[in-house]
Design an enzyme around this catalytic site. Structure first.
Site, mmCIF file in Angstrom:
data_model
loop_
_atom_site.group_PDB
_atom_site.id
_atom_site.type_symbol
_atom_site.label_atom_id
_atom_site.label_comp_id
_atom_site.label_asym_id
_atom_site.label_seq_id
_atom_site.Cartn_x
_atom_site.Cartn_y
_atom_site.Cartn_z
ATOM 1 N N HIS A 1 0.918 -1.223 0.014
ATOM 2 C CA HIS A 1 0.101 -0.046 0.043
ATOM 3 C C HIS A 1 0.696 1.420 0.061
ATOM 4 C CE1 HIS A 1 -3.296 2.786 1.322
ATOM 5 N NE2 HIS A 1 -4.153 1.984 0.735
ATOM 6 N N ASP B 1 -7.848 -5.363 -0.004
ATOM 7 C CA ASP B 1 -8.470 -6.089 -1.060
ATOM 8 C C ASP B 1 -7.999 -7.640 -0.853
ATOM 9 O OD1 ASP B 1 -7.725 -3.279 -2.967
ATOM 10 O OD2 ASP B 1 -9.650 -4.316 -2.983
HETATM 11 C C1 SDX Z 1 -6.092 -0.177 -2.961
HETATM 12 O O1 SDX Z 1 -4.458 4.410 -2.000
HETATM 13 C C2 SDX Z 1 -5.340 3.755 -1.502
HETATM 14 O O2 SDX Z 1 -5.971 4.370 -0.414
HETATM 15 C C3 SDX Z 1 -5.971 2.839 -2.196
HETATM 16 C C4 SDX Z 1 -7.065 1.837 -1.517
HETATM 17 C C5 SDX Z 1 -7.999 2.651 -1.225
HETATM 18 O O3 SDX Z 1 -9.113 2.281 -0.154
HETATM 19 O O4 SDX Z 1 -8.549 3.498 -2.022
HETATM 20 O O5 SDX Z 1 -6.300 1.361 -0.171
HETATM 21 C C6 SDX Z 1 -7.625 0.667 -2.291
HETATM 22 O O6 SDX Z 1 -5.782 0.250 -4.160
HETATM 23 C C7 SDX Z 1 -5.298 -0.968 -2.286
HETATM 24 C C8 SDX Z 1 -4.333 -1.583 -2.846
HETATM 25 C C9 SDX Z 1 -4.584 -2.604 -3.916
HETATM 26 N N1 SDX Z 1 -3.475 -2.974 -4.896
HETATM 27 C C10 SDX Z 1 -3.055 -4.034 -4.744
HETATM 28 O O7 SDX Z 1 -3.169 -4.901 -4.026
HETATM 29 C C11 SDX Z 1 -1.752 -4.408 -6.085
HETATM 30 C C12 SDX Z 1 -0.577 -4.926 -5.504
HETATM 31 N N2 SDX Z 1 0.046 -3.953 -4.579
HETATM 32 C C13 SDX Z 1 1.192 -3.158 -5.420
HETATM 33 O O8 SDX Z 1 0.892 -2.872 -6.713
HETATM 34 C C14 SDX Z 1 1.601 -1.867 -4.666
HETATM 35 O O9 SDX Z 1 1.844 -2.288 -3.264
HETATM 36 C C15 SDX Z 1 0.647 -0.540 -4.582
HETATM 37 C C16 SDX Z 1 -0.003 -0.071 -5.866
HETATM 38 C C17 SDX Z 1 -0.514 -0.772 -3.779
HETATM 39 C C18 SDX Z 1 1.542 0.481 -3.803
HETATM 40 O O10 SDX Z 1 2.519 0.909 -4.802
HETATM 41 P P1 SDX Z 1 3.643 2.146 -4.431
HETATM 42 O O11 SDX Z 1 2.935 2.706 -3.268
HETATM 43 O O12 SDX Z 1 3.635 2.577 -5.681
HETATM 44 O O13 SDX Z 1 4.880 1.128 -4.168
HETATM 45 P P2 SDX Z 1 5.820 0.598 -4.859
HETATM 46 O O14 SDX Z 1 5.083 -0.007 -6.184
HETATM 47 O O15 SDX Z 1 6.856 1.860 -5.290
HETATM 48 O O16 SDX Z 1 6.387 -0.393 -4.043
HETATM 49 C C19 SDX Z 1 7.636 -0.390 -3.297
HETATM 50 C C20 SDX Z 1 8.200 -1.491 -3.474
HETATM 51 C C21 SDX Z 1 8.846 -1.769 -4.919
HETATM 52 O O17 SDX Z 1 9.915 -2.374 -5.141
HETATM 53 P P3 SDX Z 1 11.105 -1.610 -5.194
HETATM 54 O O18 SDX Z 1 10.911 -0.677 -6.583
HETATM 55 O O19 SDX Z 1 11.446 -0.544 -4.021
HETATM 56 O O20 SDX Z 1 12.375 -2.637 -5.230
HETATM 57 O O21 SDX Z 1 7.593 -2.730 -3.066
HETATM 58 C C22 SDX Z 1 7.467 -3.687 -4.049
HETATM 59 C C23 SDX Z 1 7.776 -2.876 -5.530
HETATM 60 O O22 SDX Z 1 8.050 -3.690 -6.463
HETATM 61 N N3 SDX Z 1 6.069 -4.178 -4.307
HETATM 62 C C24 SDX Z 1 5.756 -5.398 -4.252
HETATM 63 C C25 SDX Z 1 4.328 -5.307 -4.135
HETATM 64 N N4 SDX Z 1 3.822 -4.038 -3.727
HETATM 65 C C26 SDX Z 1 4.900 -3.324 -3.754
HETATM 66 N N5 SDX Z 1 6.331 -6.577 -4.422
HETATM 67 C C27 SDX Z 1 5.405 -7.480 -4.779
HETATM 68 N N6 SDX Z 1 4.219 -7.472 -4.422
HETATM 69 C C28 SDX Z 1 3.619 -6.320 -4.141
HETATM 70 N N7 SDX Z 1 2.137 -6.603 -3.962
#
Ligand code: SDX
Length: 435
Positions: free
Chosen positions: A312, A370
């Protein structure tokens, strides 16, 4: 809104020229203070650069507060766990819209107003028929909600407080009806009209699952679970879809068009579409033995696979909603007598392994709202393609509350971000025969 002035300021020094610039620090009631950089470009000739707005406050708000480090979520100051346990979705709608919990008379009036806006113009049924029967329900929602301004043009003057009130009530009232319409249409079943004798969540489930062929009693346990899920998804600060609604609304667009834009943004698998993606992921994992391979894929930068339902932007601790969701999931499965749900076993084992894995610990990736919601929806008999539609039904009140707050904010302007340009410099046009 009265910005909270502070004597503090933040000094920015340009090391090349030695020039220093002071910017006021504004403090809220809780949470990080902000550096007011509204005069930055005028004073310094520089923009800030913050793709994804990881460090940028887009507005001042009084609606929802998240403390991501401590797993705290407040709706108008009330902890989400208290509201999920003790309140109901219509009451939470009132709270988010008006800022206070309603008294009995206020709640009675509000429930009446929402109930008596729950039908949609019959002409929308003909609009619906333009879609293929196998259209994704979220595509139908984007179209149908965007079309509301064609049917309810009498409440689209955003500067008229009565128009804003009526369109807000219409949006909250009609979303379950439109969602059920979209669902029934894909089934090829006749749609079921809303009933004024049913409460909001019961009415929604009745429209989803009743048929003209027999009486349909909504299971009170399922209705309570649905009501709680709607509460948990109602609002969440300036997330992607809410920011989309605010940005669309900042140009003066009507609320129906703004909410339709919010639905489109929510549909993305990185946002509200994650609940559908979690179920698809659990089905792809298929057995507990396959979990380690998927965990390794999630860690592999060359593999686009991510663990859906994990991570998140704000929560770097547990998402308080996913804790309530996990409890609700067990309650629903138990009350429905579903003893053997292999996908839940996989989800629980996946969560256990991930939370012990250094990669997820170091990057502070926890289950989000989720992760469990899809399992509950599946137990309630709701098809995967409808999961994000349910999220949109719940989030509509959050979008509308934030939209109203933006329209009423005297400091709000049309949203118009700038950029760091790295394209071609000025060059002369060459006629095609000379290229
Ligand atoms: C919702 O914003 C909100 O409030 C949203 C929400 C709401 O109520 O409105 O809470 C609802 O959207 C919840 C999130 C649902 N999405 C998912 O479950 C999809 C999987 N999660 C990721 O796509 C990700 O965690 C996000 C999109 C939720 C957050 O992405 P960020 O904040 O841009 O973080 P990031 O992508 O920069 O990740 C940081 C690191 C990265 O690695 P590095 O580049 O630092 O090496 O963590 C890794 C990412 O690769 N990472 C993951 C991961 N999520 C982040 N690696 C593996 N699996 C994951 N799920």
């Amino acid at each position: 809104m009265n910005e909270k002035k502070s004597s503090d300021s933040f000094t920015l020094t340009n090391n090349q020229t030695g020039d220093s610039f002071d910017f006021p620090i504004l403090k809220g009631t809780v949470g990080p203070a902000v550096i007011d950089i509204r005069k930055l470009y005028a004073d310094t000739g520089y923009f800030t650069y913050d793709p994804g707005f990881t460090s940028t406050g887009s507005c001042e708000s009084r609606i929802t507060f998240i403390d991501g480090e401590n797993g705290i979520l407040l709706y108008r100051g009330y902890p989400i766990s208290d509201l999920a346990e003790n309140s109901n979705f219509p009451e939470v709608c009132y709270l988010l819209l008006y800022g206070e919990l309603p008294g009995p008379a206020e709640m009675k009036q509000f429930s009446h107003d929402i109930t008596y806006h729950s039908m949609v113009n019959e002409q929308m049924n003909y609009f619906l028929r333009g879609f293929r029967r196998d259209a994704h329900p979220m595509a139908v929602m984007c179209g149908m909600v965007g079309a509301l301004s064609a049917f309810y043009h009498d409440s689209t003057d955003i500067n008229d407080i009565q128009h804003r009130l009526v369109s807000s009530h219409r949006m909250i009232a009609k979303m379950p009806t439109i969602a059920a319409l979209a669902y029934k249409y894909t089934l090829g079943q006749p749609y079921v009209y809303p009933r004024n004798d049913l409460k909001y969540s019961e009415n929604f489930l009745h429209m989803m699952f009743a048929t003209p062929c027999e009486e349909h009693e909504v299971n009170p346990v399922i209705a309570r679970a649905m009501d709680r899920i709607l509460i948990l998804h109602a609002d969440h600060e300036q997330n992607a879809s809410t920011s989309t609604v605010r940005l669309a609304g900042s140009s003066g667009a009507n609320p129906f068009a703004c909410v339709s834009a919010g639905i489109a943004s929510l549909w993305g698998p990185a946002h509200g579409g994650a609940n559908e993606a979690v179920l698809n992921m659990l089905e792809e994992i298929r057995t507990i033995e396959n979990i380690p391979a998927f965990i390794e894929r999630a860690k592999d930068k060359t593999d686009p696979f991510r663990l859906m339902g994990f991570g998140h932007r704000v929560y770097k601790n547990f998402d308080p909603r996913s804790q309530v969701m996990q409890r609700t999931c067990h309650e629903v499965l138990e009350s429905l007598g579903i003893e053997n749900e292999p996908l839940l076993d996989i989800a629980l084992e996946l969560e256990r392994i991930a939370l012990e894995d250094d990669y997820f610990i170091e990057k502070k990736l926890y289950p989000n709202v989720d992760f469990y919601s899809g399992l509950i929806f599946r137990a309630l008999g709701i098809p995967t393609s409808m999961f994000t539609v349910l999220f949109a039904v719940a989030r509509t009140v959050g979008w509308i509350a934030q939209w109203n707050e933006m329209v009423e904010d005297p400091t709000q302007k049309i949203g118009r971000p700038r950029q760091l340009y790295n394209g071609a410099k000025n060059r002369d046009y060459l006629p095609i025969e000379n290229r």
